[in-house]
Design a protein around this motif. Sequence first.
Motif, short mmCIF file in Angstrom:
data_model
loop_
_atom_site.label_atom_id
_atom_site.label_comp_id
_atom_site.label_asym_id
_atom_site.label_seq_id
_atom_site.Cartn_x
_atom_site.Cartn_y
_atom_site.Cartn_z
N LEU A 126 31.18 47.75 28.08
CA LEU A 126 32.10 48.69 27.43
C LEU A 126 32.90 49.48 28.47
CD1 LEU A 126 29.94 50.08 24.47
CD2 LEU A 126 31.93 48.55 24.36
N VAL A 127 32.19 49.99 29.49
CA VAL A 127 32.87 50.76 30.54
C VAL A 127 33.88 49.88 31.27
CG1 VAL A 127 32.56 52.01 32.71
CG2 VAL A 127 30.97 52.38 30.82
N TYR A 128 33.43 48.65 31.57
CA TYR A 128 34.32 47.72 32.28
C TYR A 128 35.60 47.47 31.48
CZ TYR A 128 35.98 43.33 34.34
OH TYR A 128 36.75 42.37 34.93
N LEU A 129 35.43 47.16 30.19
CA LEU A 129 36.60 46.85 29.36
C LEU A 129 37.50 48.07 29.21
CD1 LEU A 129 34.94 44.60 26.63
CD2 LEU A 129 36.49 43.91 28.49
N ALA A 130 36.87 49.22 28.97
CA ALA A 130 37.67 50.42 28.79
C ALA A 130 38.47 50.74 30.05
CB ALA A 130 36.76 51.60 28.44
N LEU A 131 37.80 50.65 31.22
CA LEU A 131 38.49 50.98 32.47
C LEU A 131 39.57 49.96 32.79
CD1 LEU A 131 35.59 52.31 34.73
CD2 LEU A 131 37.41 53.61 33.63
N HIS A 151 45.21 48.70 33.54
CA HIS A 151 46.39 47.85 33.34
C HIS A 151 47.40 48.43 32.36
CE1 HIS A 151 43.48 44.95 35.14
NE2 HIS A 151 44.54 44.83 35.92
N SER A 152 47.14 49.64 31.92
CA SER A 152 48.13 50.30 31.06
C SER A 152 49.17 50.98 31.94
CB SER A 152 47.42 51.37 30.21
OG SER A 152 47.04 52.45 31.04
#
Lengths: 299, 240, 318
Positions: free
Chosen positions: C155-160, C165-166
């Motif tokens: 979850l942390v990986y995906l969120a970060l 990349h935003s």
Amino acid sequence: MIGQLLANGIILGATIALGAIGLTMTYNILDFANFAQGELLTFGAYFALIAVSAFAGVHSTFGALSFGWPMVVALLLAAALTSLLAILVDWLVFRPLRRSSIQVALVIASFGASLLLRHLVVLIWGPQPAYYTTNIQISTQILPGVRVTPDQIFLVALTALLVVGLHFFLSRTKLGKAMRATADDPQLAQVTGIDVARVVRWTWIVGGSLAAVAGVLYGMTVQILPEMGFNLILPLFAAAILGGVGSVYGAVLGGLVIGIAENLSVLFLTPTYKPAIAFLLMIAVLLVRPTGILGKPKL
Amino acid sequence: MSLLQVDQLVAGYLRGVPILRGVSLSVAQGEIVTVLGPNGAGKSTLVKSIAGLVPVFGGHTTLDGQPLGNLPAHRLIAVGLAYVPQTNNIFKRLSVLENLEMGGYPLRGRLDARIARVFDLFPELLPFRKQAAGRLSGGQRQMVAIGRALMVDPKLLILDEPSAGLSPKLVAQVFSKVRQIRDAGVTVLMVEQNAKAALQISDRGYVLAEGRERIQDQASALLVNPEVGELYLGAKGKLL
Amino acid sequence: MSGVLSYLVFFLTTAAIYSIASLGLNLQWGRTGLFNIGVSGFFAVGAYAYAILTISPLTGQPGLGWPVLAGLLGAMVAAGLFALLVGIPTLRLRDDYLAIATIGIAITVQLIATNEPELTGGTNGLFAIPQPVAGWLHGSGGVAFLILVLICVALVYLALERMIHSPWGRVLVAIREDETAASSLGKSAFSFRLQSLVIGSMAMGLSGALYAAFIKFISPQDFLPIFTFQVWAMLILGGSGSSAGALLGSLVVWAIWTLSGGLIQAALPAKLQVDSGAIQIILIGLLLMLVILFRPSGLLGRKRPAVHRSTVPSKEQA
């Protein structure tokens, strides 16, 4: 009460000042915050312990002081060995990294070096506290309500002497001026023909020697402990920043302010929080005068 | 026999990305030579690479017959080359006197006579000798910087845009000092934006463009050369 | 379950917990150039916050008995608040000052942990810390918790990664890479840096909370500066700037650390074992120096134009 706290503050402040001078010098000349500066104090204290133990059979004391000429030898030995250690660490760790493209490699390296040196102290001398002498010193009243030991008076006097000596070294000698010039602008120093490598070496020698003396004085008046230098690192940085990184006299002033503030804080807080006072004071300064006192604003 | 001889110098900050792409020039003993050129032509890089501050990838540079090669900056003083950078050219926190003393750092013995000579050339600095150099005005700083470089009695003095940021009156003053320095026997190579004022005191000039020397001529000829005006102003015209 | 297997579960759980902290550091340092060397402090804040929020008051300890999920969230919030406290005064200044301030907060947190027994249990620490999913997959010896930790890592990986990349993430890199871009953003550059510091520290807080839940017992001795050094080593070795690098670095550095610790125990005479840490630090330190000198982008770091020290604006432009 307040008088006694002030006196204690000046005594602690003098030690912090000596350590902070070295920190300021490396910060200016090598352009990085050296987190291993505290460990130079620790090693200085332990190096002196070697000499003091070697002379354990010699009974010599100067007047009311707790020590005699073996301590003089110990101080000189500690200064010499600590300088060598600083140059060695610079040569093995910092010098190769000065070429690195990673800007803060030096600071991370100094953080690692500080951890390593601390562990080495435990490895060599063990984790237990040590003392130069087991004699208990009687404190004398110098002012109404202010009692200090002869060793503490010696500490403040020696610090004052060293600061004056450093002032003459930096303002009168060719090498001292070259150090100030290099701190001012390393690239111009090079263009001008100053041997910057030699200046760097002497920066470690002066900073290391002062750190060693600070460590010995701290060990003499408090105790010798593997974590002593690390426990002092926040006060050292706070003093350097408070004094406006860059000036020797600023570091001395900063050291005194921090020492006094830490001691006065016992009026409001339990003494165990002393180190946090240095930190809070530093944050307060950064908030109030973020660039003014520091003199080097982030671009 | 020229004092400084630069042949096909290739230099830059990154290997493979040369800023100088084969520059040749020569400066004879006792000359004032000015290097001109539009922004980005490599003027500063040229003097910096001669002064050992920018990596040299190719070509050959000699001073008084001695190859400079890739000598580090602090060794060039001994060869007789003194360099005054365009910015950050004084020790701001040192006094004027200390700045001069640092200029004489590589020398042994007393510096009094040399310091006196610098103050003879720049008497206007005398009242400020104990003041921090960083507090002086722009023109005074430039004099401190030049004075510092003269302390070692260089054969060649290299000035990087000595008139940058100065008022026209001060520019004239600094350039007249440069002339005096040359008349005292020091050869001068300088880089300038202020083409007209610089050429007026120079013997010869080079115009640099895109990392190569494009034109070289007597200063008086360059002043009236329409091509120079074009390179400079980006329009037809000449400097005078 | 066999000893080797349960050791492997233990090893992986620890490495995964570390990796959450190094993901946080990757956002702060790798993407934004924020120099946090007080990682152990934010980790400790998370651990203590989780423990205090979730421990049952029935144990006779300072505890609120909240559900574990609230504890995890509370740990992140607490670490974020501390980051705010450090960031506001220092993020406008030279990088070194943030470094000094963060180590200051780490030391202060340790002082509080040691000296406020009514809140933190003092030197005795806090025990009986509740563990999420305890008792699930009965008899699996901690596999359930490992799965939970791995889910957190994911979850942390995906969120970060999403953030990085935003447009927001690209601004961070712009601020780090280009001083003029940073200064043209003016005040908002500060706010971007502060957001990055806070979010990264929240990850460190979560990492600390999971650590407390995993070991079920914490004391001030668990939060020494060596932890900070390890997390930095993980990030630099794995590749500063790359989240995948942070994950890989965590695994590799923790493996080296554990293995060398084991070897030292086996090979050295008992007297020298007392402080095997020194040898481990030399080992990791040496590795780090080699990486910094010869492969500054780390194992998985993306190649980017190196920022040369010489191109850094000189000390005084005035």
